[in-house]
Design a protein around this motif. Structure first.
Motif, PDB file in Angstrom:
ATOM      1  N   GLN A 171      37.433  43.952  17.674  1.00 16.09           N
ATOM      2  CA  GLN A 171      37.550  42.679  16.945  1.00 16.09           C
ATOM      3  C   GLN A 171      37.632  42.871  15.436  1.00 16.09           C
ATOM      4  N   ILE A 191      39.750  40.050  14.165  1.00 16.47           N
ATOM      5  CA  ILE A 191      39.571  38.719  14.753  1.00 16.47           C
ATOM      6  C   ILE A 191      39.926  37.638  13.745  1.00 16.47           C
ATOM      7  N   ARG A 192      40.633  36.629  14.206  1.00  9.00           N
ATOM      8  CA  ARG A 192      41.075  35.554  13.312  1.00  9.00           C
ATOM      9  C   ARG A 192      40.939  34.227  14.053  1.00  9.00           C
ATOM     10  N   TRP A 193      40.340  33.245  13.399  1.00  9.99           N
ATOM     11  CA  TRP A 193      40.205  31.906  13.967  1.00  9.99           C
ATOM     12  C   TRP A 193      41.354  31.039  13.455  1.00  9.99           C
ATOM     13  N   TYR A 194      42.078  30.441  14.364  1.00 13.65           N
ATOM     14  CA  TYR A 194      43.188  29.563  14.006  1.00 13.65           C
ATOM     15  C   TYR A 194      42.842  28.123  14.379  1.00 13.65           C
ATOM     16  N   GLY A 195      43.230  27.186  13.554  1.00 17.62           N
ATOM     17  CA  GLY A 195      43.097  25.777  13.878  1.00 17.62           C
ATOM     18  C   GLY A 195      44.392  25.281  14.505  1.00 17.62           C
ATOM     19  N   HIS A 229      46.887  40.280  11.611  1.00 19.91           N
ATOM     20  CA  HIS A 229      46.260  41.270  12.485  1.00 19.91           C
ATOM     21  C   HIS A 229      46.786  42.671  12.183  1.00 19.91           C
ATOM     22  N   HIS A 254      41.020  33.553  23.034  1.00 18.46           N
ATOM     23  CA  HIS A 254      40.004  32.635  23.570  1.00 18.46           C
ATOM     24  C   HIS A 254      40.168  31.275  22.892  1.00 18.46           C
ATOM     25  N   TYR A 277      38.601  27.446  21.979  1.00 17.08           N
ATOM     26  CA  TYR A 277      37.369  26.677  21.795  1.00 17.08           C
ATOM     27  C   TYR A 277      37.727  25.269  21.322  1.00 17.08           C
ATOM     28  N   THR A 279      30.670  22.967  19.311  1.00 15.90           N
ATOM     29  CA  THR A 279      31.770  23.856  19.677  1.00 15.90           C
ATOM     30  C   THR A 279      31.464  24.516  21.020  1.00 15.90           C
ATOM     31  N   THR A 284      39.429  31.325  28.545  1.00 13.33           N
ATOM     32  CA  THR A 284      39.719  32.719  28.224  1.00 13.33           C
ATOM     33  C   THR A 284      41.084  33.014  28.825  1.00 13.33           C
TER      34      THR A 284
END
Length: 380
Positions: free
Chosen positions: A4, A7-11, A29, A39, A41, A51, A56
């Motif tokens: 990870q 790791i990147r959180w995308y909206g 990345h 994944h 959420y 949240t 998955t």
């Protein structure tokens, strides 16, 4: 392929009553190939907007990626002023830039080679200002090589071409300047003219200290120096011991500069003498410098004693801020006056911006600090 680490959180964007969509960029990345885990959420309206995991997925595989070189451009080329900017820009197909180094020289033996460096990347763009003053003021055709390091520590080099810099005034260096505060009181135009006749062509005026002190003589000192044709710079006596305090002091300094009519091109000095500042000093100085630049006053110099610098066993990083951005105090004669000719002959710290070589100059009634300017920033 490295867990990870990327790791990147995308909206996601809602694209229908029951559908959301997101675009994943390989740039985020490090352009790695291999299997990517995804994944999903969401915020649950049934559980207090908490949240929660929704899915998955099977993820996806990347077998090849397109990686381009950054754009390297020379802009704002002004031969008569001896200046130009080197701009390195990312795109969606380039890796994220970590640092940029630029080597610039005109002499065939590279005797006036100077390295510029920055780790400041704003909106995918890094800008480095090249100035003939950093190259002994020599008129000539300057070769520019650019070296980039990306966030994954990949290094690349580029030839940006050859550009002429031909400012003649810079060949008068080194020059001499003084620095003054409220201790020097009111210095008249006549006295500044007398200083000018003795080779003093610049003055650095103390404006502020901490976040509560303003030099009451600053307005007259600035006006009288300018009336005598002496270049004015400004300094702030620093006390900050945290990033937030550094930012607050930078804001206070800039407000005073604006109130005294000093433009954003003015040399603005960070005077570091308080021993309490030494804890975490480099990150705090970086915060001060970044805030100064954010406020539009980016022509900054850092003043301190030689013993505070890493080149003399101290803690302040000359590589992080660039040795050419330091004004260094070191009295080789102690509290016995060192004259201008001797200072020029010694040429201590001539790779820095300036050297303060005495605090007991008798060019006026009271003692004055005298300095030698190696780059022209304080005198031209």
């Amino acid at each position: 392929n490295k867990g990870q680490d990327d790791i990147r959180w995308y909206g996601a964007t809602k694209v229908g009553d029951t559908a959301y969509q997101v675009t994943i960029q390989a740039k985020n990345h490090q352009f790695e190939t291999g299997h990517y885990s995804v994944h999903v959420y969401g915020k649950s309206q049934l559980e207090g907007n908490r949240t929660i995991g929704l899915a998955t997925t099977a993820g996806f595989n990347v077998t090849s990626v397109k990686v381009a070189n950054p754009s390297v451009q020379v802009t704002n080329h002004n031969p008569s002023q001896g200046t130009l900017d080197v701009v390195v820009s990312e795109s969606a197909d380039t890796k994220a830039i970590k640092t940029v180094k630029v080597a610039v020289w005109s002499e065939s033996n590279q005797s006036n080679l100077y390295w510029y460096e920055t780790s400041t990347v704003v909106n995918g763009k890094a800008t480095i200002a090249v100035n003939q003053i950093n190259h002994k003021g020599i008129v000539g055709n300057y070769t520019i090589h650019v070296y980039t390091t990306t966030q994954d520590n990949q290094e690349s080099g580029y030839n940006a071409g050859t550009y002429r810099l031909e400012s003649k005034t810079l060949q008068t260096l080194p020059a001499y300047f003084i620095d003054i505060s409220s201790h020097n009181g009111n210095i008249t135009v006549e006295e500044f003219n007398r200083l000018k006749q003795q080779g003093i062509v610049g003055v650095v005026v103390k404006l502020t200290e901490g976040t509560s002190y303003i030099n009451p003589f600053a307005k007259a000192q600035i006006a009288n120096a300018q009336a005598a044709g002496i270049k004015v710079s400004a300094y702030h006596y620093s006390h900050y011991t945290s990033a937030s305090e550094a930012q607050a002091e930078a804001q206070y300094f800039v407000r005073a500069a604006k109130n005294h009519g000093l433009s954003s091109a003015t040399v603005m000095v960070n005077d570091m003498e308080e021993s309490k500042m030494l804890s975490n000093i480099n990150s705090n100085v970086q915060a001060w410098q970044d805030e100064m630049k954010r406020l539009g006053y980016g022509n900054v110099v850092h003043y301190t004693m030689a013993s505070w610098l890493d080149i003399r066993g101290g803690q302040v990083s000359t590589s992080q801020f660039g040795i050419r951005n330091f004004w260094i105090a070191h009295y080789v004669n102690g509290y016995t006056y060192l004259d201008q000719a001797s200072a020029k002959a010694y040429a201590y710290y001539n790779n820095a911006a300036a050297w303060q070589y005495t605090s007991v100059s008798k060019k006026l009634t009271n003692n004055l600090d005298e300095n030698i300017d190696y780059t022209g920033r304080f005198t031209i």
